[in-house]
Design a protein around this motif. Structure first.
Motif, PDB file in Angstrom:
ATOM      1  N   LYS A 213       0.681  -1.196  -0.024  1.00  0.00           N
ATOM      2  CA  LYS A 213      -0.165  -0.061  -0.037  1.00  0.00           C
ATOM      3  C   LYS A 213       1.022   1.278   0.022  1.00  0.00           C
ATOM      4  N   LYS A 214       0.391   2.126  -0.480  1.00  0.00           N
ATOM      5  CA  LYS A 214       0.838   3.413  -0.568  1.00  0.00           C
ATOM      6  C   LYS A 214       1.247   4.161   0.740  1.00  0.00           C
ATOM      7  N   GLY A 215       2.310   4.546   1.130  1.00  0.00           N
ATOM      8  CA  GLY A 215       2.653   5.031   2.298  1.00  0.00           C
ATOM      9  C   GLY A 215       3.518   4.027   2.977  1.00  0.00           C
ATOM     10  N   THR A 216       3.640   2.816   2.856  1.00  0.00           N
ATOM     11  CA  THR A 216       4.448   1.853   3.573  1.00  0.00           C
ATOM     12  C   THR A 216       5.760   1.852   3.021  1.00  0.00           C
ATOM     13  N   ASP A 217       6.558   1.276   3.677  1.00  0.00           N
ATOM     14  CA  ASP A 217       8.024   1.106   3.617  1.00  0.00           C
ATOM     15  C   ASP A 217       8.305  -0.335   3.145  1.00  0.00           C
ATOM     16  N   VAL A 218       9.291  -0.493   2.351  1.00  0.00           N
ATOM     17  CA  VAL A 218       9.964  -1.437   2.060  1.00  0.00           C
ATOM     18  C   VAL A 218      11.320  -1.521   1.745  1.00  0.00           C
ATOM     19  N   VAL A 219      12.071  -2.684   2.359  1.00  0.00           N
ATOM     20  CA  VAL A 219      13.501  -2.550   2.402  1.00  0.00           C
ATOM     21  C   VAL A 219      14.111  -3.379   1.152  1.00  0.00           C
ATOM     22  N   ILE A 220      14.909  -2.993   0.242  1.00  0.00           N
ATOM     23  CA  ILE A 220      15.236  -3.684  -0.849  1.00  0.00           C
ATOM     24  C   ILE A 220      16.883  -3.682  -0.695  1.00  0.00           C
ATOM     25  N   THR A 221      17.267  -4.755  -0.619  1.00  0.00           N
ATOM     26  CA  THR A 221      18.898  -5.072  -0.952  1.00  0.00           C
ATOM     27  C   THR A 221      19.261  -5.117  -2.063  1.00  0.00           C
ATOM     28  N   ILE A 222      20.090  -4.326  -2.542  1.00  0.00           N
ATOM     29  CA  ILE A 222      20.704  -4.303  -4.027  1.00  0.00           C
ATOM     30  C   ILE A 222      22.071  -4.622  -4.087  1.00  0.00           C
ATOM     31  N   LYS A 223      22.477  -5.527  -4.943  1.00  0.00           N
ATOM     32  CA  LYS A 223      23.519  -5.743  -5.466  1.00  0.00           C
ATOM     33  C   LYS A 223      24.132  -5.125  -6.533  1.00  0.00           C
ATOM     34  N   ARG A 224      25.498  -4.297  -6.609  1.00  0.00           N
ATOM     35  CA  ARG A 224      25.708  -3.639  -7.824  1.00  0.00           C
ATOM     36  C   ARG A 224      27.170  -4.007  -7.916  1.00  0.00           C
ATOM     37  N   GLY A 225      27.564  -4.693  -8.905  1.00  0.00           N
ATOM     38  CA  GLY A 225      29.060  -4.905  -8.966  1.00  0.00           C
ATOM     39  C   GLY A 225      29.262  -6.181  -7.781  1.00  0.00           C
ATOM     40  N   SER A 226      30.238  -5.595  -6.971  1.00  0.00           N
ATOM     41  CA  SER A 226      30.705  -6.261  -5.647  1.00  0.00           C
ATOM     42  C   SER A 226      30.111  -5.788  -4.547  1.00  0.00           C
ATOM     43  N   GLN A 227      29.234  -4.550  -4.711  1.00  0.00           N
ATOM     44  CA  GLN A 227      28.830  -3.832  -3.393  1.00  0.00           C
ATOM     45  C   GLN A 227      27.366  -4.443  -3.434  1.00  0.00           C
ATOM     46  N   THR A 228      26.882  -4.268  -2.150  1.00  0.00           N
ATOM     47  CA  THR A 228      25.717  -4.690  -1.547  1.00  0.00           C
ATOM     48  C   THR A 228      25.201  -3.355  -0.753  1.00  0.00           C
ATOM     49  N   GLN A 229      23.841  -2.904  -0.896  1.00  0.00           N
ATOM     50  CA  GLN A 229      23.222  -1.770  -0.017  1.00  0.00           C
ATOM     51  C   GLN A 229      21.770  -1.963   0.226  1.00  0.00           C
ATOM     52  N   ASP A 230      21.593  -1.650   1.415  1.00  0.00           N
ATOM     53  CA  ASP A 230      19.787  -1.612   1.325  1.00  0.00           C
ATOM     54  C   ASP A 230      19.397  -0.185   1.127  1.00  0.00           C
ATOM     55  N   TYR A 231      18.269  -0.423   0.411  1.00  0.00           N
ATOM     56  CA  TYR A 231      17.306   0.826   0.276  1.00  0.00           C
ATOM     57  C   TYR A 231      15.924   0.640   0.762  1.00  0.00           C
ATOM     58  N   THR A 232      15.724   1.813   1.601  1.00  0.00           N
ATOM     59  CA  THR A 232      14.301   1.916   2.279  1.00  0.00           C
ATOM     60  C   THR A 232      13.527   2.622   1.442  1.00  0.00           C
ATOM     61  N   ILE A 233      12.618   2.358   1.023  1.00  0.00           N
ATOM     62  CA  ILE A 233      11.780   3.119  -0.223  1.00  0.00           C
ATOM     63  C   ILE A 233      10.277   2.816   0.221  1.00  0.00           C
ATOM     64  N   THR A 234       9.625   4.062   0.405  1.00  0.00           N
ATOM     65  CA  THR A 234       8.257   4.398   0.606  1.00  0.00           C
ATOM     66  C   THR A 234       7.382   4.323  -0.708  1.00  0.00           C
ATOM     67  N   ARG A 235       6.493   3.255  -0.687  1.00  0.00           N
ATOM     68  CA  ARG A 235       5.464   2.906  -1.660  1.00  0.00           C
ATOM     69  C   ARG A 235       4.760   4.071  -2.046  1.00  0.00           C
ATOM     70  N   ASP A 236       4.221   4.346  -3.444  1.00  0.00           N
ATOM     71  CA  ASP A 236       3.559   5.403  -3.622  1.00  0.00           C
ATOM     72  C   ASP A 236       2.509   5.030  -4.678  1.00  0.00           C
ATOM     73  N   SER A 237       1.798   5.893  -5.081  1.00  0.00           N
ATOM     74  CA  SER A 237       0.869   5.740  -6.334  1.00  0.00           C
ATOM     75  C   SER A 237       1.685   6.221  -7.649  1.00  0.00           C
ATOM     76  N   ILE A 238       1.665   5.377  -8.476  1.00  0.00           N
ATOM     77  CA  ILE A 238       2.656   5.626  -9.561  1.00  0.00           C
ATOM     78  C   ILE A 238       1.840   6.146 -10.681  1.00  0.00           C
ATOM     79  N   PRO A 239       2.230   7.442 -11.245  1.00  0.00           N
ATOM     80  CA  PRO A 239       1.559   8.035 -12.190  1.00  0.00           C
ATOM     81  C   PRO A 239       1.840   7.374 -13.671  1.00  0.00           C
ATOM     82  N   VAL A 240       0.994   7.379 -14.481  1.00  0.00           N
ATOM     83  CA  VAL A 240       1.206   6.793 -15.821  1.00  0.00           C
ATOM     84  C   VAL A 240       1.581   7.877 -16.909  1.00  0.00           C
TER      85      VAL A 240
END
Length: 523
Positions: A213-240
């Motif tokens: 739901k919009k307004g809730t957070d999700v933590v996405i763990t990303i690996k880019r090359g040899s590096q790993t990082q957590d991203y806390t992202i707040t869900r939202d309504s996505i305009p087309v």
């Protein structure tokens, strides 16, 4: 065999704006098996509500192997060689084996096991045997997730995903969405969602975990090359918003147009946009297809038609028996044409429908391509509704560029290969206990690389040393922040903004497109 898709494109239901997709059942199709006939994404992954836009091409009912377009005008029909195929049943031996395994596990497994789970596991195993990531059995939850892609209420983070060799890969973040603003990039690998590893999970499972739901957070763990990082992202309504444009700041004769995906109004929006740019003085165009994961096929064909002379091929569809259908540009697809010098930009986030456009306007429309190799998704899928609110998604054909090339897993290589600056692939910095004085790790290395990219005097080292501390202090002073020498939230946010601004200001691929337009104008 050649067919021209006719101009009644509105019969295609747009998954971006319609809550109920067209579902038409062939009268001779048994009621237990219904073909769903709307265009959906290639990998069932929209983290917004609307599909992944990577190339399930909108196909009509194939239960009888129909290859005519009839009332489904504007749809693309894949040749089907099974017109008179007999129903294939499992042998008695195979049925006995399945029953034996089912009963053995159900009655003797060390823990009580759900019988539905056993059946679904068998069905999933059958699709897995194809070794095709685009062929899947979708359980009720996954089917509901797919159905939600037809809703007009888009809530999520705004990214499209693919599964490659067991890895969950971001195809592209959608512009100006939470995923884009957080700094997620094409080819990032998702390794965990809310701390839960995604290894061994189906793509649809991962998507279900990320959606919310919009307004809730999700933590996405990303690996880019040899590096790993957590991203806390707040869900939202996505305009087309599929088409954005402006007069180029450096050359007022250039109209810059970005197409982010192919939805129902995209062709109409593009035509209106080009007319507006012409009124503003545009004499040449840059069509930016970078990070465009695809979309509705009829829109890709209609857009290609604007740049391809009539009677020239836009795309070919090839069945497993190698029968081909060729779809050609024609007045029936639209009379609007773009005759001004045009260059198109592509990259690794350009996939499926955007690759169809790139291939068509390049090979048949002689529009030069600039950038880097595209994603490489060259297959066609369809979806079969089952009786228990589940579905079968399966690959049914290939699509080929006008010169007959199959770009699957290869992509399209532009004539002008131009890479982005190395700092364009850096991870966004964020406060972390591992990023502290005297720490040594990959996260510190990324921080030092970001500081160096922003012209601060620091070596690209894994060590947070005095030089790193001094560089942070200098950045904080320049940004009117509290000078602490530590990476706090405000400092990280400002670094992200300034790095993104620098990437935008140093768009080497767009610079090359401008120079190619100059060359075209002098001919």
């Amino acid at each position: 065999m050649e067919n021209n898709t006719n101009n009644n494109l509105d019969n295609n239901k747009d998954i971006n704006s319609q809550k109920d997709p067209d579902k038409k059942v062939n009268k001779e199709t048994p009621k237990k098996w219904q073909w769903r006939e709307f265009f959906i994404g290639v990998v069932l992954t929209s983290l917004v509500a609307f599909g992944t836009f990577l190339g399930f091409y909108y196909l009509p009912s194939l239960s009888n192997g129909s290859t005519s377009q009839g009332e489904d005008s504007g749809t693309l029909v894949a040749p089907n060689e099974n017109d008179n195929a007999e129903t294939k049943h499992l042998s008695e031996e195979a049925i006995n084996q399945l029953n034996t395994i089912y009963n053995t596990l159900y009655n003797n497994y060390v823990e009580k096991i759900d019988e539905d789970a056993l059946v679904k596991g068998a069905l999933s195993g059958m699709t897995s045997a194809t070794n095709d990531p685009y062929t899947e059995y979708l359980d009720e939850t996954q089917t509901q997730s797919l159905t939600e892609t037809t809703d007009s209420e888009f809530e999520g983070i705004g990214a499209t995903l693919s599964q490659d060799g067991g890895k969950i890969i971001i195809i592209a973040p959608i512009k100006e969405t939470p995923a884009d603003k957080a700094g997620l990039q094409a080819n990032d690998q998702i390794t965990a969602v809310d701390g839960n590893p995604v290894d061994g999970k189906a793509l649809t499972e991962v998507v279900q975990e990320i959606r919310g739901k919009k307004g809730t957070d999700v933590v996405i763990t990303i690996k880019r090359g040899s590096q790993t990082q957590d991203y806390t992202i707040t869900r939202d309504s996505i305009p087309v918003t599929t088409v954005t444009a402006n007069i180029d700041e450096q050359d007022k004769s250039i109209g810059y147009i970005q197409i982010t995906n192919f939805a129902r109004p995209t062709a109409e929006e593009l035509e209106t946009t080009i007319k507006d740019l012409r009124e503003q003085g545009a004499k040449r165009f840059v069509i930016d297809l970078r990070q465009n994961p695809g979309g509705l096929l009829d829109q890709a064909i209609a857009i290609s038609n604007m740049f391809v002379p009539d009677d020239k091929t836009i795309v070919e569809i090839e069945s497993r028996s190698h029968d081909k259908q060729s779809y050609k540009a024609s007045e029936a697809l639209g009379e609007f044409k773009v005759t001004e010098p045009t260059v198109a930009l592509i990259d690794g986030g350009s996939a499926s429908a955007s690759e169809i456009v790139a291939g068509a306007i390049n090979q048949s429309g002689e529009v030069p391509l600039v950038g880097s190799n595209s994603f490489g998704k060259g297959t066609v899928q369809n979806v079969l509704d089952l009786t228990d609110k589940t579905e079968l998604k399966f690959t049914i054909a290939k699509w080929l560029t006008p010169d007959g090339s199959w770009i699957h897993k290869k992509g399209i290589k532009p004539e002008y290969v131009v890479e982005r600056p190395s700092y364009a692939s850096l991870l966004v910095v964020s406060p972390d206990e591992d990023i502290a004085y005297k720490k040594e790790n990959e996260k510190v290395l990324n921080l030092n690389q970001v500081l160096a990219a922003l012209n601060y005097d620091v070596e690209p080292s894994i060590r947070f040393d005095d030089a790193t501390k001094a560089a942070i202090e200098a950045f904080q002073r320049d940004s009117n922040l509290n000078v602490t020498g530590t990476l706090d939230d405000d400092t990280a946010a400002q670094m992200t903004i300034k790095l993104r601004d620098k990437i935008k200001e140093n768009d080497t691929q767009l610079d090359k497109a401008r120079s190619v337009l100059e060359e075209l104008g002098s001919k």
